[in-house]
Design a protein around this motif. Structure first.
Motif, short mmCIF file in Angstrom:
data_model
loop_
_atom_site.label_atom_id
_atom_site.label_comp_id
_atom_site.label_asym_id
_atom_site.label_seq_id
_atom_site.Cartn_x
_atom_site.Cartn_y
_atom_site.Cartn_z
N SER A 138 0.84 -1.19 0.00
CA SER A 138 0.00 0.00 0.00
C SER A 138 0.88 1.24 0.00
O SER A 138 1.88 1.31 0.72
CB SER A 138 -0.92 0.03 1.23
OG SER A 138 -1.80 -1.08 1.23
N THR A 139 0.51 2.22 -0.80
CA THR A 139 1.24 3.47 -0.84
C THR A 139 1.33 4.09 0.54
O THR A 139 0.34 4.14 1.28
CB THR A 139 0.54 4.46 -1.79
OG1 THR A 139 0.51 3.89 -3.11
CG2 THR A 139 1.28 5.79 -1.84
N GLY A 140 2.52 4.52 0.91
CA GLY A 140 2.73 5.12 2.22
C GLY A 140 3.19 4.16 3.28
O GLY A 140 3.64 4.59 4.35
N ASP A 141 3.08 2.86 3.02
CA ASP A 141 3.60 1.87 3.97
C ASP A 141 5.12 1.87 3.95
O ASP A 141 5.75 2.49 3.08
CB ASP A 141 3.08 0.48 3.62
CG ASP A 141 1.65 0.25 4.10
OD1 ASP A 141 1.12 1.13 4.79
OD2 ASP A 141 1.07 -0.80 3.75
N SER A 142 5.72 1.17 4.89
CA SER A 142 7.17 1.12 5.00
C SER A 142 7.69 -0.26 4.61
O SER A 142 6.99 -1.27 4.72
CB SER A 142 7.60 1.44 6.44
OG SER A 142 7.04 0.50 7.34
N VAL A 143 8.96 -0.29 4.17
CA VAL A 143 9.65 -1.54 3.89
C VAL A 143 11.08 -1.44 4.39
O VAL A 143 11.76 -0.44 4.14
CB VAL A 143 9.62 -1.89 2.38
CG1 VAL A 143 10.21 -0.78 1.53
CG2 VAL A 143 10.33 -3.22 2.12
N LEU A 144 11.51 -2.44 5.14
CA LEU A 144 12.89 -2.55 5.59
C LEU A 144 13.62 -3.49 4.65
O LEU A 144 13.22 -4.64 4.49
CB LEU A 144 12.97 -3.07 7.02
CG LEU A 144 14.38 -3.38 7.54
CD1 LEU A 144 15.23 -2.10 7.60
CD2 LEU A 144 14.33 -4.07 8.89
N ASP A 145 14.70 -3.00 4.04
CA ASP A 145 15.52 -3.81 3.14
C ASP A 145 16.75 -4.26 3.90
O ASP A 145 17.64 -3.47 4.23
CB ASP A 145 15.91 -2.96 1.92
CG ASP A 145 16.61 -3.78 0.84
OD1 ASP A 145 17.08 -4.88 1.13
OD2 ASP A 145 16.68 -3.29 -0.30
N VAL A 164 11.17 3.57 2.14
CA VAL A 164 12.22 2.56 2.19
C VAL A 164 13.22 2.88 3.31
O VAL A 164 13.75 3.98 3.40
CB VAL A 164 12.98 2.48 0.85
CG1 VAL A 164 14.17 1.53 0.96
CG2 VAL A 164 12.03 2.04 -0.26
N TYR A 165 13.46 1.87 4.16
CA TYR A 165 14.51 1.91 5.18
C TYR A 165 15.49 0.80 4.84
O TYR A 165 15.08 -0.27 4.38
CB TYR A 165 13.93 1.68 6.56
CG TYR A 165 12.98 2.74 7.04
CD1 TYR A 165 13.36 3.66 8.02
CD2 TYR A 165 11.68 2.83 6.52
CE1 TYR A 165 12.48 4.64 8.47
CE2 TYR A 165 10.80 3.81 6.96
CZ TYR A 165 11.21 4.71 7.92
OH TYR A 165 10.33 5.68 8.36
N GLY A 166 16.78 1.03 5.08
CA GLY A 166 17.75 0.01 4.71
C GLY A 166 18.89 -0.13 5.69
O GLY A 166 19.31 0.86 6.31
N VAL A 167 19.38 -1.36 5.83
CA VAL A 167 20.57 -1.63 6.64
C VAL A 167 21.53 -2.46 5.81
O VAL A 167 21.13 -3.26 4.96
CB VAL A 167 20.21 -2.39 7.95
CG1 VAL A 167 19.52 -1.47 8.93
CG2 VAL A 167 19.35 -3.61 7.66
N ASN A 221 6.45 -4.15 5.87
CA ASN A 221 7.09 -5.10 4.95
C ASN A 221 8.59 -5.17 5.24
O ASN A 221 9.21 -4.18 5.62
CB ASN A 221 6.90 -4.67 3.49
CG ASN A 221 5.46 -4.39 3.14
OD1 ASN A 221 4.70 -5.30 2.84
ND2 ASN A 221 5.07 -3.11 3.17
N VAL A 222 9.15 -6.36 5.04
CA VAL A 222 10.60 -6.57 5.12
C VAL A 222 11.01 -7.39 3.91
O VAL A 222 10.29 -8.31 3.50
CB VAL A 222 11.01 -7.31 6.41
CG1 VAL A 222 12.50 -7.63 6.40
CG2 VAL A 222 10.68 -6.46 7.64
N VAL A 226 10.35 -6.88 14.15
CA VAL A 226 10.20 -5.52 13.61
C VAL A 226 9.00 -5.38 12.68
O VAL A 226 8.63 -4.27 12.30
CB VAL A 226 11.48 -5.06 12.88
CG1 VAL A 226 12.66 -5.07 13.82
CG2 VAL A 226 11.75 -5.89 11.62
N LEU A 227 8.36 -6.50 12.32
CA LEU A 227 7.19 -6.46 11.45
C LEU A 227 5.91 -6.25 12.25
O LEU A 227 5.76 -6.76 13.35
CB LEU A 227 7.05 -7.77 10.68
CG LEU A 227 7.55 -7.85 9.24
CD1 LEU A 227 7.29 -9.24 8.69
CD2 LEU A 227 6.91 -6.80 8.35
N LYS A 228 4.98 -5.54 11.66
CA LYS A 228 3.63 -5.45 12.20
C LYS A 228 2.88 -6.75 11.93
O LYS A 228 3.25 -7.51 11.03
CB LYS A 228 2.89 -4.28 11.58
CG LYS A 228 3.49 -2.92 11.90
CD LYS A 228 2.74 -1.79 11.24
CE LYS A 228 3.36 -0.44 11.59
NZ LYS A 228 2.67 0.69 10.93
#
Length: 220
Positions: free
Chosen positions: A53-60, A79-82, A120-121, A143-145
């Motif tokens: 969904s637009t506006g949701d987050s994803v950890l890469d 997008v968040y990334g490590v 999302n991850v 870390v996931l909902k």
């Protein structure tokens, strides 16, 4: 000549020799992905698309140059990334699409995020460098909902072996079977939604293929 997979920015044990290889590969990774027909990032995006969904987050996890999560950004996700390489992260920063990037040893017991932060991850092209994946599944669950998605790739052995040693680097490359993955998902609170096989060439000469499988799971 080192294979493409020794150039991937996901050797996150923080050993100096591995990080050195990792850093040296940063400026050629995107080009090499094209040459070896690496479509893992597209596979994961396609698997997850109907749940995004637009506006949701994803950890890469192991974001590297950002190739693996750029399509998620294009779809309107934050997008968040490590990653374990500052050099790779510098290249990703220059693309200016990630909300936040962090240098992180992913073999640490706890990642630098609070519980239930992400919808999302994803983990594209990193799990074949690790024999044990328990920590990844445990931390991803944390870390996931609830009902969040986890998209990831693993290498698949066509000869029923568990690992091999790469001749160019001396590193062990690990396969993970469907049985192993299903056990881990069940153990750490995920349900499998779907999966698909795909291949990537081992090197630009395209003489040898490596089989991968993309998985999409949901936190239950």
């Amino acid at each position: 000549m080192k294979t493409f997979f020794m150039l991937k920015c996901t050797l996150l044990t923080m050993k100096s020799d591995v990080i050195e290889v990792h850093d040296r590969s940063a400026d050629i990774y995107d080009d090499m992905s094209i040459l070896v027909e690496n479509h893992g990032h597209e596979v994961l995006f396609g698997l997850a698309f109907e749940h995004l969904s637009t506006g949701d987050s994803v950890l890469d996890i192991g974001i590297g140059t950002g190739l693996s999560s750029y399509l998620f950004h294009k779809a309107g996700l934050k997008v968040y990334g490590v990653d374990g390489s500052e050099t790779m992260l510098d290249i990703c920063r220059k693309k200016e699409f990630a909300v936040e990037l962090k240098l992180c040893d992913l073999t640490a017991e706890r990642w630098p995020y609070e519980d239930g932060k992400f919808e999302n991850v994803i983990a594209c092209g990193i799990f074949h460098f690790f024999e044990k994946l328990d920590l990844f599944l445990k931390e991803t669950n944390r870390v996931l909902k609830k009902d969040g998605t986890f998209s990831f790739t693993v290498m698949v052995s066509e000869d029923d072996i568990s690992y091999y040693t790469d001749t160019g680097s001396g590193l062990s490359i690990y396969y993970h079977s469907d049985f192993q993955i299903n056990e881990l998902l069940n153990k750490y609170g995920f349900s499998m939604l779907k999966h698909i096989n795909f291949f990537i060439y081992k090197a630009p000469d395209k003489k040898e293929k490596l089989m991968f499988k993309g998985h999409l799971a949901k936190k239950v």
